[in-house]
Design an enzyme around this catalytic site. Structure first.
Site, PDB file in Angstrom:
ATOM      1  N   ASP A 298       0.835  -1.195   0.000  1.00  0.00           N
ATOM      2  CA  ASP A 298       0.000   0.000   0.000  1.00  0.00           C
ATOM      3  C   ASP A 298       0.880   1.259   0.000  1.00  0.00           C
ATOM      4  O   ASP A 298       1.869   1.331   0.733  1.00  0.00           O
ATOM      5  CB  ASP A 298      -0.864  -0.018   1.271  1.00  0.00           C
ATOM      6  CG  ASP A 298      -1.939   1.039   1.272  1.00  0.00           C
ATOM      7  OD1 ASP A 298      -2.775   1.024   0.360  1.00  0.00           O
ATOM      8  OD2 ASP A 298      -1.931   1.892   2.187  1.00  0.00           O
TER       9      ASP A 298
ATOM     10  N   GLU B 229       1.542  -0.620  -5.046  1.00  0.00           N
ATOM     11  CA  GLU B 229       0.478   0.349  -5.315  1.00  0.00           C
ATOM     12  C   GLU B 229       1.182   1.696  -5.291  1.00  0.00           C
ATOM     13  O   GLU B 229       1.446   2.263  -4.235  1.00  0.00           O
ATOM     14  CB  GLU B 229      -0.612   0.298  -4.238  1.00  0.00           C
ATOM     15  CG  GLU B 229      -1.806   1.146  -4.638  1.00  0.00           C
ATOM     16  CD  GLU B 229      -2.183   2.226  -3.643  1.00  0.00           C
ATOM     17  OE1 GLU B 229      -3.223   2.857  -3.841  1.00  0.00           O
ATOM     18  OE2 GLU B 229      -1.457   2.452  -2.667  1.00  0.00           O
TER      19      GLU B 229
END
Ligand code: BGC
Length: 555
Positions: free
Chosen positions: A223, A282
């Site tokens: 993330d 990401e």
């Protein structure tokens, strides 16, 4: 029909039989299914999806024909941001189950030939994390504050934030404590940013990664992989509108060169094996070339291609982004990824126009996406053609991004419809944490499974063909001439085997494509007119061709 007990039908790759083998490079063309855990399947009837629910539906995923699942965070969390605010990276939140459930889920997935990617959130913790609580208790000069980004304020009495950075969720990226210091949070105030210059932080995440690798995880979706390192001195952004710079322009808090050291370290850790475990970034960067830095040979294996996801349903724009994507990842030797939707964006059925038009385009987009070279992601429910839910009552919305993103992200996170005629359509016995639209009755897995014309059947067939046809997945793409508003390309694998022709009409008029080989699949019925195939508006089709057949599609 009991889908949970349906046996997996597609043959699994020979090299994968329960435990990851070395040397397969499986990730170069894997189809990875994103499970948003809260909304996938609820086994314990509390209205929220859980790990046991995912486990019960693994046979569905195996039968669908995907290679792996990526599960969004299920760690202990106050759930201010759907679990992206973690208090304990080595535990499972009671809402989602137990650590034993996680282990059983991974083992069962492996038995069914599915790999499991877990989501790791290294840019920030929850404000309830023990480190942040220690930092709060430590006082202004306490060393525990050094694990986060604490600073004095500006202005005569420190009443102004330390710089002009804005949170991705809107408002200033700084919150002031009663003792006068400010802390940085690029997302919600309950998600304080970690200080990655601190050795404790690096050591902790190495250990967390090892923990999940030891439990059998096949990789990590990382993330905010572009956020951990901030520009030295935390300089102001200046006058530019920051919300519009995100993912497009340069800001001192994202895509700093220093993040790559962290990813190199994780690559070394992943390389320890056994098997091929992967890291998926990401990451948002100002250009596709900068994005490709995340997948250099000594860094992560994949990075999400959000430029493709953000492209309109337009042949010229799609061709341009596909070419640029392939050109940027090619030189670093990484596979390109193709993403149409995820838990942070409006579902593409709705983005493409909604209702039947949007669904029709989404079906064609699925065939385009699955025909491109590299790895493809499927966000839960896209295989059902689910639209965004735009009328969730305001009092039920939970997303912290509600203020900065009109409507927030809840509309793509509505519980998945599995079966039956009434909401929540087999999601669980206790209702769903968000209401399901009654009209989803015709979109359930059960309603679509045996329907020849359904979007689910289209995905199942496409995934089966993709697995069986040697020209699909990794390999080369050659553009061919085609009529206006069309994409026409040929795929060839690494061998002299059959090729595959894909044609996509994004326009609003039927076009003729000189047909070659045998039709494999089309997103809408197509008919022949002499030697030509007539491709209706918003339709894609695949043909299998032999190398000797002329690539003649001029139109
Ligand atoms: C996740 C979001 C989350 C944010 C903060 C994103 O990249 O995909 O769902 O809100 O990171 O962790």
């Amino acid at each position: 029909m009991d889908l949970s007990s349906r046996p997996p039908s597609p043959a699994r790759p020979a090299e994968f039989s329960g435990s990851p083998a070395a040397g397969t490079r499986w990730w170069r063309d894997a189809v990875i299914y994103q499970v948003y855990v809260r909304s996938f399947a609820d086994a314990d009837g509390d209205g929220v999806g859980d790990l046991a629910g995912i486990r019960s539906r693994l046979p569905y995923l195996a039968a669908l024909g995907v290679d792996a699942l990526w599960i969004t965070p299920f760690y202990e969390s106050p759930m201010v941001d759907g679990g992206y605010d973690v208090t304990d990276y080595r535990s499972v939140d009671p809402t989602f189950g137990t650590l034993a459930d996680a282990v059983e889920l991974i083992e069962e997935a492996h038995r069914l030939g599915l790999r499991v990617i877990v989501d790791i959130v290294p840019n920030h913790t929850s404000d309830q994390h023990v480190w942040f609580q220690e930092a709060l208790a430590a006082g202004v000069s306490g060393p525990a504050r050094e694990r986060y980004v604490f600073r004095p304020g500006r202005g005569a009495s420190g009443e102004l934030p330390p710089n002009d950075w804005e949170s991705v969720f809107g408002g200033p990226a700084w919150t002031r404590l009663p003792d006068g210091q400010w802390y940085l949070h690029l997302f919600a105030p309950q998600q304080p940013d970690l200080n990655w210059e601190h050795p404790d932080v690096r050591a902790e995440f190495d250990d967390v990664l090892r923990f999940w690798l030891d439990l059998g995880a096949d990789g990590f979706r990382i993330d905010v992989a572009h956020g951990m390192v901030k520009a030295a001195g935390l300089p102001d952004v200046g006058d530019a509108p920051q919300s519009r710079l995100l993912g497009r322009g340069k800001v001192p808090y994202f895509d700093q060169d220093g993040v790559h050291d962290i990813h190199r370290g994780w690559r070394r850790l992943l390389a320890l094996g056994p098997g091929e475990r992967i890291g998926v970034a990401e990451a948002w960067a100002p250009s596709l070339d900068r994005l490709a830095n995340y997948v250099r040979p000594d860094e992560l294996h994949q990075v999400f291609n959000f430029d493709y996801m953000r492209t309109d349903w337009d042949a010229a724009e799609l061709r341009s982004v596909i070419e640029k994507s392939l050109a940027s990842t090619g030189p670093v030797g990484a596979p390109t990824t193709w993403v149409l939707s995820n838990h942070d964006v409006q579902r593409h059925v709705t983005r493409y126009g909604g209702d039947e038009l949007g669904r029709r385009r989404a079906r064609a987009a699925a065939l385009l996406t699955l025909a491109l070279p590299g790895s493809a992601y499927v966000y839960q429910g896209e295989e059902l053609g689910l639209p965004e839910v735009l009328d969730i009552p305001a009092e039920l919305l939970t997303d912290p991004q509600l203020e900065s993103l009109k409507g927030g992200r809840d509309g793509c996170r509505v519980p998945l419809p599995w079966s039956g005629n009434e909401p929540p359509f087999g999601f669980g016995s206790g209702g769903g944490w968000l209401p399901s639209p009654p009209e989803w009755k015709s979109l359930t897995v059960e309603a679509q499974w045996d329907d020849e014309a359904s979007t689910l059947t289209l995905y199942r067939r496409a995934l089966r063909i993709r697995r069986d046809h040697s020209a699909l997945g990794d390999g080369e793409l050659h553009w061919l001439d085609g009529p206006p508003d069309c994409l026409v390309f040929e795929r060839s694998g690494h061998s002299d085997g059959p090729r595959m022709l894909c044609a996509v009409n994004t326009g609003d008029r039927s076009v003729q494509i000189p047909a070659r080989g045998s039709l494999l699949l089309s997103s809408e019925p197509i008919r022949m007119e002499g030697p030509n195939a007539v491709l209706p508006p918003d339709t894609a089709a695949w043909w299998s061709t032999e190398p000797s057949e002329e690539p003649d599609t001029g139109g």
